[in-house]
Scaffold this motif. Structure first.
Motif, PDB file in Angstrom:
ATOM      1  N   THR A   3       0.967  -1.113   0.029  1.00 36.87           N
ATOM      2  CA  THR A   3       0.089  -0.045   0.193  1.00 36.87           C
ATOM      3  C   THR A   3       0.801   1.362   0.101  1.00 36.87           C
ATOM      4  O   THR A   3       1.632   1.498   1.065  1.00 36.87           O
ATOM      5  N   GLU A  25       0.062   1.387  -9.710  1.00 38.35           N
ATOM      6  CA  GLU A  25      -1.361   0.431  -9.338  1.00 38.35           C
ATOM      7  C   GLU A  25      -0.956  -0.701 -10.519  1.00 38.35           C
ATOM      8  O   GLU A  25      -1.250  -1.856 -10.144  1.00 38.35           O
ATOM      9  N   HIS A  29      -0.123  -2.925  -6.780  1.00 36.05           N
ATOM     10  CA  HIS A  29      -0.062  -2.231  -5.415  1.00 36.05           C
ATOM     11  C   HIS A  29      -1.405  -1.219  -5.374  1.00 36.05           C
ATOM     12  O   HIS A  29      -2.020  -0.808  -6.143  1.00 36.05           O
ATOM     13  N   LYS A  30      -1.827  -1.000  -4.145  1.00 35.73           N
ATOM     14  CA  LYS A  30      -2.777   0.010  -3.812  1.00 35.73           C
ATOM     15  C   LYS A  30      -1.895   1.554  -3.657  1.00 35.73           C
ATOM     16  O   LYS A  30      -1.009   1.489  -3.021  1.00 35.73           O
ATOM     17  N   LEU A  65      -5.586   2.921   6.737  1.00 36.89           N
ATOM     18  CA  LEU A  65      -4.403   2.423   5.999  1.00 36.89           C
ATOM     19  C   LEU A  65      -3.431   1.655   7.169  1.00 36.89           C
ATOM     20  O   LEU A  65      -3.022   2.412   7.941  1.00 36.89           O
ATOM     21  N   VAL A  68       2.123   0.587   5.500  1.00 40.19           N
ATOM     22  CA  VAL A  68       2.081   1.754   4.320  1.00 40.19           C
ATOM     23  C   VAL A  68       3.388   1.930   4.067  1.00 40.19           C
ATOM     24  O   VAL A  68       4.315   2.268   4.879  1.00 40.19           O
TER      25      VAL A  68
END
Lengths: 241, 241, 241
Positions: A3, A25, A29-30, A65, A68
């Motif tokens: 993330t 992305e 991935h986010k 989140l 991270v």
């Protein structure tokens, strides 16, 4: 897959990082690109550093989140350092991309050459709403030297006036970056001349991280506009375990 | 589309820049590659800096060149600075490519390390016609380190003895480069070791330009021989608005 | 076509250079990758620098290698300097790849920052067999910053404990590198952060070679693992006449 939270620099918003986010992305991935308080379309330009950091802290909590990879560009380095100090358990790795690295008690302008400090003071006095802007000739030659004129002008057109207090407020940290136990990376664009050569990003600021991973990539301070794909690749090399 | 004038360095003529010129022309520009007085086949080797600069001033007037992107390589930086000081209204942008940047009252050898000054003095005394040459081992290892031996030898074969006075004469300028209002760029080849590391081209000389655009490119001092295409691309990135 | 001898660094053996050797061979050269005494599977970890150098001297005599491009990586720079001093007539060119360059009377740790000297002393005391190892976090972030985690872990898995005496013994030379008349090149990986920035490989160590050819290439200290093809290309650019 990770993330990523990409935290923009002064005069920018999260929107300008969308082309980079899309490419990260695409690798699975986010990616989140919040706008720091003070840079939003309706934000007052009297916002200070604590509020700016607080806005990203709030964003990470509200959006829930965790784990991270927190990336900060330029002024965003101030913000991610404050966020990591507040929410250490939510960070997997800090990535500074030609970013300021503060120790507790330092402001961004403490890391600037005198000519910029002077320029900002004069400009803020003239503008009167608490904000500063960048003159186009400096932007074109020293910030986005690797782009063509059309890209430089379009990018300049989306910049927003930046709240000076976020640059002059001193940060307060429980732990300085070198002592943070999280993984740390520094992405250095090798043609970044936004800081004069006596005040280099790397190693002057990167070394304040203690043990860190260096990733270098050709490009100016504004690689997000001039080559989003090259930047996305560098950020992923920096952000992986 | 722009008009480029490429001004060669010491020991060279305009002919050696033809492969670069062809590639810039292929991108739609006009390109001129004059030979500085003192480097032509029949020129006396007693020519001084004023005559050298004057020969390019005359070329630009006779050929009626205007709105010029004026590029100087190495010693050519002395010449384009003098031309810009004489004909400021004909210049659109100055591009220094691993080039000397003089202020008024400086000579090229004022910017050289002592070992080169010594080498040139000894060599000129031996040769006796006012010229200096480069020993092949220095050329091969420190000037054209990125080429194969065959390219290094062929390039060495076309060099001409260089008039020492153009290197020792002090330039006289009405305006120093930092105060010139024209756009300025510096192209730095990152493997250029022709100057020892204590005397780097960038930022030691580039910073004398004031606000300037940095373009960096992999390569030696003699990228015109080792990779004309890469050089042409860099010169166009440096020369555009 | 040339004969290359690739001499590995601390913690490595010749086997780890096989992927690089294959690519140099594919370009038509002969390549040898001996393992220095002290790094072999059965070697005592009390080996000193003289024995280490002697093992490569013996290898070159026994294998009857002549006209050799002798490449040393990191600690291997100590070894190739000693070999060149012993067998000058068998060397065509010395290539230092992010390697130590000693003058007579210097040890490798004389060229290290104090924190490494301290780390090695502590570690050797703990291990007790005369060897030192690298902690994984330092390896991953500062030695092989350009690789993914899987490559970093696999490479770490093949490292062997290194005999400390080879790092603390002072070298004895008849001729210092700057005075050696053989051709000399320095390959500098531009993202090599194994040495802290105040102790750079280039130009701090490269300048001890006198006249030398600089080749730079993107990559970490361990480019042999992260990109053998790019390294092979750089070594051939450095090794040619």
């Amino acid at each position: 897959m990770s993330t990523y939270v990409l935290v923009h620099g002064a005069w920018h918003t999260g929107r300008e990082l969308a082309p980079v986010a899309v490419l990260i992305e695409a690798a699975g991935h986010k990616v989140f690109t919040p706008t720091i308080k003070g840079n939003g379309a309706k934000d007052a330009k009297t916002v200070g550093l604590t509020e700016a950091i607080g806005s990203i802290v709030d964003y990470m909590i509200v959006t829930d989140l965790r784990d991270v990879v927190l990336v900060g560009h330029s002024y965003g380095g101030m913000v991610i350092t404050g966020v990591a100090d507040t929410l250490p358990d939510r960070i997997r790795r800090l990535v500074y991309w030609n970013a300021f690295v503060p120790n507790s008690g330092e402001s961004l302008i403490d890391m600037l050459p005198p000519q910029f400090v002077q320029l900002f003071a004069t400009m803020a006095a003239e503008r009167g709403d608490g904000s500063v802007v960048l003159p186009f000739p400096i932007w074109r030659e020293a910030f986005i030297n690797d782009a063509d004129l059309d890209t430089a002008e379009r990018a300049y057109g989306v910049l927003n006036p930046h709240p000076l207090r976020t640059l002059t407020d001193k940060i307060s940290l429980k732990v300085n970056p070198a002592e943070m136990t999280v993984g740390k990376s520094y992405v250095n664009c090798t043609e970044d001349t936004s800081m004069p050569h006596q005040y280099p990003w790397h190693p002057r600021l990167s070394q304040k991280l203690g043990l860190f991973r260096l990733i270098q990539v050709p490009g100016s301070h504004e690689l997000c506009f001039s080559n989003p794909a090259r930047l996305a690749h560098a950020l992923m090399d920096a952000g992986r375990d």
